[in-house]
Enzyme design. Structure first.
Site, mmCIF file in Angstrom:
data_model
loop_
_atom_site.group_PDB
_atom_site.id
_atom_site.type_symbol
_atom_site.label_atom_id
_atom_site.label_comp_id
_atom_site.label_asym_id
_atom_site.label_seq_id
_atom_site.Cartn_x
_atom_site.Cartn_y
_atom_site.Cartn_z
ATOM 1 N N ASP A 205 0.811 -1.214 0.000
ATOM 2 C CA ASP A 205 0.000 0.000 0.000
ATOM 3 C C ASP A 205 0.848 1.269 0.000
ATOM 4 O O ASP A 205 1.839 1.372 0.732
ATOM 5 C CB ASP A 205 -0.854 -0.031 1.283
ATOM 6 C CG ASP A 205 -1.861 1.093 1.368
ATOM 7 O OD1 ASP A 205 -2.780 1.120 0.526
ATOM 8 O OD2 ASP A 205 -1.727 1.952 2.265
ATOM 9 N N GLU A 273 1.645 -0.143 -4.799
ATOM 10 C CA GLU A 273 0.693 0.888 -5.240
ATOM 11 C C GLU A 273 1.443 2.176 -5.565
ATOM 12 O O GLU A 273 1.901 2.881 -4.663
ATOM 13 C CB GLU A 273 -0.350 1.174 -4.152
ATOM 14 C CG GLU A 273 -1.414 2.132 -4.651
ATOM 15 C CD GLU A 273 -2.182 2.872 -3.555
ATOM 16 O OE1 GLU A 273 -3.176 3.530 -3.882
ATOM 17 O OE2 GLU A 273 -1.772 2.801 -2.385
#
Ligand code: GLC
Length: 536
Positions: A205, A273
């Site tokens: 993330d 990400e």
């Protein structure tokens, strides 16, 4: 057939993102859980036919950001199940031939993580510097002008010790200090924890937020207020993020993660990400000699208009801009963006399915997009997303509603009268059961494309070569591997089009317009309005 000795599995895989809260509830509390995913794995592996699942965070969390605020990196939130259920899920997935990626959230923890509770307790606590603490400016103001992505300052004054801590997202999500060797080691250890439980890798993330300018300079203001991301980020776009995003030292972290992950057998991977739209810049995230992230996400297709020129710009950029050997990926939906079907419409959803599953790169699909789930209207009193509560036009609730399995009450997702987010209002018509029964449905188009991709080494691994010239607002390309050739053509116009295909001759294997399938093609492909077709 996929030649696994030549290509790592993640390059021939199709990844399917499951937003854990919304896939399948088995306890009747209106929230999806791991048992629910386990129960639906046959759908994922066999009915749909993808080969990798990415599970959004299921760790203990106070849910300020729906699990992206982790208070224990090594456990399962009781809302979602427990570690034994997780282990069963992984075992069953592997038995069905599915790989499992879990979401790893390294940039911040929850404020309720014991590390932060210790850190905030005293200035001299040994874990103080596992987070980022700074004195106020002489006038009491925050140390820099940096903003939180979700609005407001990125600094929060903590009365207990009179210092500010930094948070790139909510104030309930304090930033971890990746410049601290012990923190870094502890986080890599949490990755090992999941690797040794058998996961095949991580979706990592918000990796651009891991390190910031060590000199902590103020960002310049952004007069245009148009940010680089593919969607407006509200107040965050009022600055140019020179100093608070993606300090170059983040690549050291990716190298460390890569070395650690690559030591495992069978091979594992990281999908980071990354919101970068220049292919050359994106390429840097693969690392020098590919020693960085296995794949940084490519959100390029979100940013361009849905036209032949728009798509071609992204694909040509990726094909020419990434470093040699860097494997691309494409996606058009996820838990942070408005639903694909709402952005691109009925025809666009079908064309997107064809492109995602035929371009050279790993497709990353989002649950529900295979049945064309729409962005749901969420009444203000039912809003959940903290970002959407602060800035309503940026709400991510509409793309996170329960999977629409059937026309039953609760859409087959839950027996609860009141799921955590309302079921989409069209669930009685738009659901898995009804689409399985309709040969022309979007779901059956996905199934045919996935089945074709599975048996075609050219689609999985072959070279990409655009076909030129093509009529205005049409796109055509070939995928080739050895003697195998596949031709893909998309007509973005509302009119019939004839696409010259030269020497290529074959049969339409899959089309957005099923009646055309099986047709022999030679010399030219006569396309219906909005048609996208794959010819083998
Ligand atoms: C990522 C996630 C998003 C989350 C944020 C903070 O962008 O995809 O859902 O809110 O990071 O962790």
């Amino acid at each position: 057939m996929s030649d696994e000795t030549r290509r790592p599995w993640w390059q021939t895989a199709v990844i399917y993102e499951i937003y854990v809260r919304s896939f399948q509830d088995t306890t009747g509390n209106g929230v999806g859980d791991l048992q629910g995913i386990l129960d639906r794995l046959e759908y994922v592996a066999d009915t749909l036919g993808v080969d990798t699942i990415w599970l959004t965070p299921f760790y203990p969390s106070p849910m300020a950001d729906f699990g992206y605020d982790v208070s224990d990196y090594r456990d399962v939130h009781p809302l979602f199940g427990d570690l034994p259920t997780f282990d069963r899920l992984v075992a069953r997935a592997h038995a069905l031939g599915l790989k499992v990626l879990v979401d790893f959230v390294p940039s911040h923890s929850s404020e309720q993580h014991p590390w932060f509770e210790e850190s905030r307790g005293a200035r001299d606590h040994p874990r103080r510097d596992w987070y980022v603490w700074r004195d106020p400016r002489p006038d009491g103001a925050a140390p820099t002008n940096w903003l939180s992505v979700f609005g407001g300052s990125a600094w929060e004054l903590d009365a207990r010790t009179g210092q500010y801590y930094r948070h790139s997202f909510l104030k309930e999500q304090p930033d971890l200090n990746w410049r601290h060797p012990a923190l870094r080691a502890a986080m890599l250890d949490t990755m090992r924890f999941w690797l040794s439980r058998g996961v095949d890798g991580f979706r990592v993330d918000a990796v651009q937020f891991l390190l910031k300018d060590p000199a902590e300079r103020d960002n310049p203001l952004n007069a245009e207020r148009a940010g680089p991301a593919h969607k407006p980020l509200g107040a965050f776009d009022s600055q140019v993020h020179l100093y608070d995003v993606a300090h170059v030292d983040i690549h050291d972290i990716f190298r460390a993660m890569r070395a650690m992950v690559d030591a495992y057998d069978p091979p594992r991977m990281t999908l980071g990400e990354v919101h970068v739209y220049d292919p050359v810049e994106l390429g840097a995230y693969y690392g020098v000699d590919l020693n960085g992230l296995h794949m940084p996400t490519n959100f390029g297709l979100f940013k361009v208009p849905w036209t032949a020129a728009g798509v071609r710009r992204v694909v040509d950029g990726i094909e020419t801009g990434l470093p040699a050997g860097a494997w691309p990926n494409y996606s058009l939906g996820n838990h942070d963006d408005p639903r694909l079907a709402t952005r691109l419409g009925e025809h666009g959803s079908r064309q997107a399915a064809v492109l995602l599953l035929t371009l050279r790169g790993t497709p990353i699909l989002y649950y529900g997009d295979e049945i064309g789930m729409r962005e749901a209207e969420i009444p203000p009193e039912q809003r959940q997303d903290p970002w959407g509560i602060a800035e309503p036009e940026l709400s991510r609730d509409g793309c996170r509603t329960p999977m629409q399995w059937s026309a039953e009450r609760g859409a087959g997702f839950t027996s609860a009268g009141d799921p955590w987010l309302p079921v989409g209002s069209d669930y009685a018509e738009r659901n898995v059961v009804s689409q399985l029964g309709d040969p022309d449905s979007l779901l059956n188009l996905y199934r045919r494309l996935l089945a074709l991709r599975r048996r075609s080494a050219a689609l999985q691994q072959g070279l990409y070569r655009p076909v030129d010239p093509v009529p205005d607002n049409c796109l055509a390309f070939q995928r080739t591997l050895g003697a195998e050739r596949v031709l893909v053509a998309v007509n973005f116009t509302p009119d019939a089009r004839s696409v010259a295909i030269g020497e290529f001759a074959g049969r339409i294997a899959v089309s957005t317009h099923r009646a055309n399938e099986g047709r022999e093609v030679r010399g030219a492909l006569e396309m219906l309005p909005h048609e996208a077709a794959v010819i083998v």
